[in-house]
Design an enzyme around this catalytic site. Sequence first.
Site, PDB file in Angstrom:
ATOM      1  N   ILE A 610       0.789  -1.043  -0.037  1.00  0.00           N
ATOM      2  CA  ILE A 610      -0.110   0.035  -0.045  1.00  0.00           C
ATOM      3  C   ILE A 610       0.926   1.258  -0.275  1.00  0.00           C
ATOM      4  O   ILE A 610       0.365   2.445  -0.034  1.00  0.00           O
ATOM      5  CB  ILE A 610      -0.934   0.003   1.250  1.00  0.00           C
ATOM      6  CG1 ILE A 610      -0.249  -0.122   2.566  1.00  0.00           C
ATOM      7  CG2 ILE A 610      -1.837  -0.982   1.306  1.00  0.00           C
ATOM      8  CD1 ILE A 610      -1.008  -0.018   3.689  1.00  0.00           C
ATOM      9  N   ARG A 612       5.274   2.975  -0.492  1.00  0.00           N
ATOM     10  CA  ARG A 612       6.732   2.606  -0.729  1.00  0.00           C
ATOM     11  C   ARG A 612       7.455   3.984  -0.209  1.00  0.00           C
ATOM     12  O   ARG A 612       7.035   4.945  -1.041  1.00  0.00           O
ATOM     13  CB  ARG A 612       7.139   1.958  -1.970  1.00  0.00           C
ATOM     14  CG  ARG A 612       8.665   1.703  -2.090  1.00  0.00           C
ATOM     15  CD  ARG A 612       8.761   1.290  -3.503  1.00  0.00           C
ATOM     16  NE  ARG A 612       8.097  -0.242  -3.618  1.00  0.00           N
ATOM     17  CZ  ARG A 612       8.718  -1.287  -3.422  1.00  0.00           C
ATOM     18  NH1 ARG A 612      10.070  -1.302  -3.129  1.00  0.00           N
ATOM     19  NH2 ARG A 612       7.995  -2.527  -3.567  1.00  0.00           N
ATOM     20  N   TYR A 615      12.764   4.122   2.917  1.00  0.00           N
ATOM     21  CA  TYR A 615      13.538   3.175   3.898  1.00  0.00           C
ATOM     22  C   TYR A 615      12.743   1.848   4.002  1.00  0.00           C
ATOM     23  O   TYR A 615      13.170   1.171   4.693  1.00  0.00           O
ATOM     24  CB  TYR A 615      13.679   4.028   5.339  1.00  0.00           C
ATOM     25  CG  TYR A 615      14.419   5.064   5.303  1.00  0.00           C
ATOM     26  CD1 TYR A 615      15.813   4.936   5.140  1.00  0.00           C
ATOM     27  CD2 TYR A 615      14.040   6.443   5.263  1.00  0.00           C
ATOM     28  CE1 TYR A 615      16.798   5.878   5.138  1.00  0.00           C
ATOM     29  CE2 TYR A 615      15.088   7.485   5.371  1.00  0.00           C
ATOM     30  CZ  TYR A 615      16.276   7.345   5.081  1.00  0.00           C
ATOM     31  OH  TYR A 615      16.995   8.474   5.079  1.00  0.00           O
ATOM     32  N   ASP A 729       9.341  16.349  10.369  1.00  0.00           N
ATOM     33  CA  ASP A 729       8.769  16.006   8.823  1.00  0.00           C
ATOM     34  C   ASP A 729       7.253  16.079   8.708  1.00  0.00           C
ATOM     35  O   ASP A 729       6.639  15.223   8.148  1.00  0.00           O
ATOM     36  CB  ASP A 729       9.507  14.554   8.740  1.00  0.00           C
ATOM     37  CG  ASP A 729       9.335  14.425   7.153  1.00  0.00           C
ATOM     38  OD1 ASP A 729       9.516  15.375   6.356  1.00  0.00           O
ATOM     39  OD2 ASP A 729       9.379  13.224   6.757  1.00  0.00           O
TER      40      ASP A 729
END
Length: 905
Positions: A610, A612, A615, A729
Site C-alpha cells: 500500500i 513505498r 527506507y 517532517d
Amino acid sequence: MTSLSAELNRFCEFSKRTKQILDETKSCFDDINESGNSELGSLFKAELLREEEQEILDIAQRPPGIVILGQNSYSKFKIVNEIFNNGIFPVINSAGHDDLPFRMVRFRHGESLSYSLALPDDYEIVDHLDAYREQSKTVPLKDLQIHSADKASDSAILEISYNHVILRQGAQIIVAPSHGEINKVYKTCTESVSPILVYSFSDDLSDEEIETLQNLQEISQYESVCFIRVPKCKQYLTNGESPNNNSTNLTTDSIKDNVSSSSSRKIERTLDKVNGNPRPQSHSLIGKNKMTILKNTKVYEQLCDLGYLNENPTCRNTRRSFLSDYYETESDLIDNFESHSYRFNMFVQQTLQRYLVNSSTVLNNSHSRCLSMFIMSAFDMARDMLITPKKLMFAREKEVELYKSLMRISVAKTNEIREMIGSTIAENQNMLVQKAADYEFLGTLSRCLESLERIDKDHANENSTSEALKQIVNAAYQVEISLQSSSSFVRTLFERMKQLVQSMPWNSQPKIDLEWKKKLATDILSNLSEARLAKSISGQIKERLNKSHDAFAMALRQLEQKHTGRLDKIEEERLKLRKIHAPKVAKVALESTSIKDTILHGMPHMGREIGRGQYGVVYSCDSWAGCQPCAIKSVVPPDEKHWNDLALEFYYTKNIPEHERVVALRGSVIDYTYGGGTNPAVLLVMDRLVRDLYGAIKQGLDWISRLVVAVDVVEGMRFLHSQGLVHRDIKLKNVLLDKANRAKITDLGFCKPEAMMSGSIVGTPIHMAPELFTGRYDNSVDVYAFGILFWYICAGHVKLPTAFERCDNKDHLWTGVKKGLRPERLAVFDTDCWELMQECWDGEPLKRPLLGDVQTRCIPVMQLALAIRYPAVMQFRIPAVAVILLAQETICTAAYNLHRKQLVC
C-alpha cells in the site's frame, strides 16, 4: 506430540536469542559505564541489576522440564506413557504399590535407550540395573524402587536416555519421587529446568494431598499447574508388563512415527487455532483458550478452594496476583487426557510463553530504563550548556551594576560624610579631648620620655632626649591606620597629632602633662578639615572598590575558562551518548521487545503493498495483536547505522502514550529468516487508515474538512511537543485520514526528543525551516512546516508553490529559503489565513506563534466557513470546542435539518 515438540523447540530457540541479547546488553552497558567515567565524574551509568540478570539466566540457560507430580506412582507413570504415546513405564495398581518408595526419574535425549543412577552431586553409581539384565520393553520396577538395604542409592536419580522428538532440543521429563517432603521434592525436580508442573490424580484429593498442594503454592510462588485425571487401573501386574504393550517396541526406528494418523490430525486441527498466526492476543492468558471445565466434580471444588482454579475463568485470580510475573497463566483441569490431550499442549505452550515473555520483559525494562536515563542526562547536559554561559554573563553584568552603583554612592555621599564629621566633632569635642588626654598611648609616650630623660642625666648630650622622642613619635605615627578597622575619631586625632609633632621645631623639651595633652587635642580638633577627611574616606572606598572589581573580574575569567573546558567535555559526552550509546541500547531494546511481540502474537500476515518510501515498503494486514486493520512497515537495514536509527525511531514512537491524533505503533517483529538469515527484516506494525492528506486533497476534500484536518494536525503536534518530541517532517503524506476525515500524524522516523537531536539536516525540502541548515534548531521547525502545510490546505491543491517550482534543485531551493523565499499568496486566501501562514514560516524562530495560538486562530476561520455553508446552524452560539465536531459534514447536514427547538435541546 509433534506440536508439543515444536513448542519446546521454539522455546529453546527464543531462549538462545534472549541469552544472546543479554550478552550484548552487558557488553554495551560495560562500554557505556567505562566511557561515562570521565574527568567530570560519572555523567551517566547503565545498570543491569543482578536480580534481573539472574531472572533472565534462570530461563535462558535452563531447558524446559515437564515435572510430573501426583497422587501415586500409577497416575504419574500413566501420564508419562501418554506423553510419549508409548508404554515405557509399567502400569501398576495404585492400591498395591502405594507403600512402595519409587525414586525420582529424569528423561533426557539420547540416541539409544540407556539407564543410569546418578547422585545429586553428579556422581554416577556403578550398579547392575535390572534393565540391562532383562530385555524388558518397559522400565523394570526394581530399578524404579528404592531399596532400603542399599542406603547409598536412596537419593539416586534414575536417568533414562530416550530418543524421542520431545526431548531432542534439550527438554526433560521429570517424574517426582513417591516419598519425601514437598519442599525437597520440588527443589530437586526443578533446580535445573524451567518447570512445567503437572499433577496427576485418579481419586478425589485427601486431606494430606490438599495440604501438600497448599505447600506447593507457597514453594513455587503460585506457579500454575495442569491437573490431569487418569482412569483407575483395573489390573494388578507384577511382571512389569503393561496390558497393551505387545506391539510396543522402543527401538529408534519405531519411535519416529508413534502417533496415530487420525489422532494426530485431530490434534493438529485443534492446535492450528492456538499455534497459528496470529498468536493469542492478550498479554495475560487468564481465561483464554480454556475448555469448559466439569464443575460438578469434587476435585474441581477442592482446587477452587485451594486457589488453583477460578470459578469464573475470565476473572483474575487474586490469591496469586500479588506474586505473579508480568505475564500470567492459569492452572487447568483436564478430566480425560486421552480425549483432551491438546489442552495439555496448550498449557505447555502458555507456560513456555510465560517464561519467554517475562524474561524478555525484564530485559526490555533494563533497556528502557537505560534509554530513559540517556534522555534525562541529555536534557541535563543541554540545560547545563545553555544555563552556564548565561549564569556567567548574569554574574558579570550584576557585578558591574553593583560596582558602578557603589562608585556613585561614594561620590554622592562625600558631602554627607563631611557634614557628619563636622557635627560629630562639634557635639563630642569635650569628650574627645578628655579621651585624648587619658589615652593610654600618651602614657606610653610619657614613660618613654621619662626613661629618655633619665638616660639624659647620665649622658652629656642634651639633645638626645628630644631626638629620641621625635623618633619614637614619628615611628609610632608612621603606622597606617585603617578607617575600616576602627571608626573612632581618636585615631584620627592621633593622625593629626603625628602631623603636628612632625612640624614642631623641638627647640625646647615639651612638658607633657594633662594641660599639654588637652591643649594639643583641642588644637588638633580645631585644625581638622572635614572636607579632606571626607575626601580621604571616599578615596579609600573607591580604591578598595577598584581593587575588588579587578579581583572579581580576574576570578570570573578564570571561572569562565574552567567552565568552558568543562562544557566542551560535556558536549563530547553528549555527542557520544546520542551517536553511539543510545543507538546501541535501542538496538537490543528493539530485539527484546520484538521477541515478546513474536511470542505473543506471531508473525503478521502481510497483504498487498500500500506504500513505498525511502527506507521501506508498507503492506496491509487484516489483524495483528487484536488491532485491525493494520499496516506493516517492512524495513531491511543495510548496515549498523540504519539498524540503530530504526531502533531509536521504534523506541521513541513505541513509548509515546496513545493519542487520537497520532498513529499508534502496535509492535515489532524481526524476521531473522529474511534473506536467508544474513540480513534480517524488521516489521513495524501500526494502525492503518484510509488515505493520506495528499491523496485526499487531490481527490477534492472539501474546505471545511480541510480546516478540521488542520486543527487535528496542530493538536497532534502539540501532543508530541508536550512529550518533549520534535517531529521534523510534517508534510501532506505524513498526515493520514480515517473514514470520517479526521487526521492523525504518522511516520515518526525523524521524531526525537529535543535534547537527543544531533543537528542533522532532515525533512522534506519545501517544509524545512531555514535554521535547520545551521544544525541548531528546536521544535519551532514544526511550526514552520505547518505553515507550508496550511498553504496547501487553504489552496486546495497539491501543486508546488510557484516560488518553489522555479527552483532548479534542492540547493537552489534551500538557498532561496534562507534568503526569505516563501510560497506566494493565492486569490482564495483570506486575510486571517494568509497572516497565520506568514507568522508560522517567519525566518526568526522566536517570532513564530505557539501551537496553542495557532489552534485558537483556526477556530474563527472554521466558524466563518460553517456560517457561510450552514447559516441556519450558525445562527446559534456554538462553543469553540464544538466547532470541530460540527465541521464534519454529516453532523452539519443532520443539524441543518433539525427543528430549532430540537437543536437547542
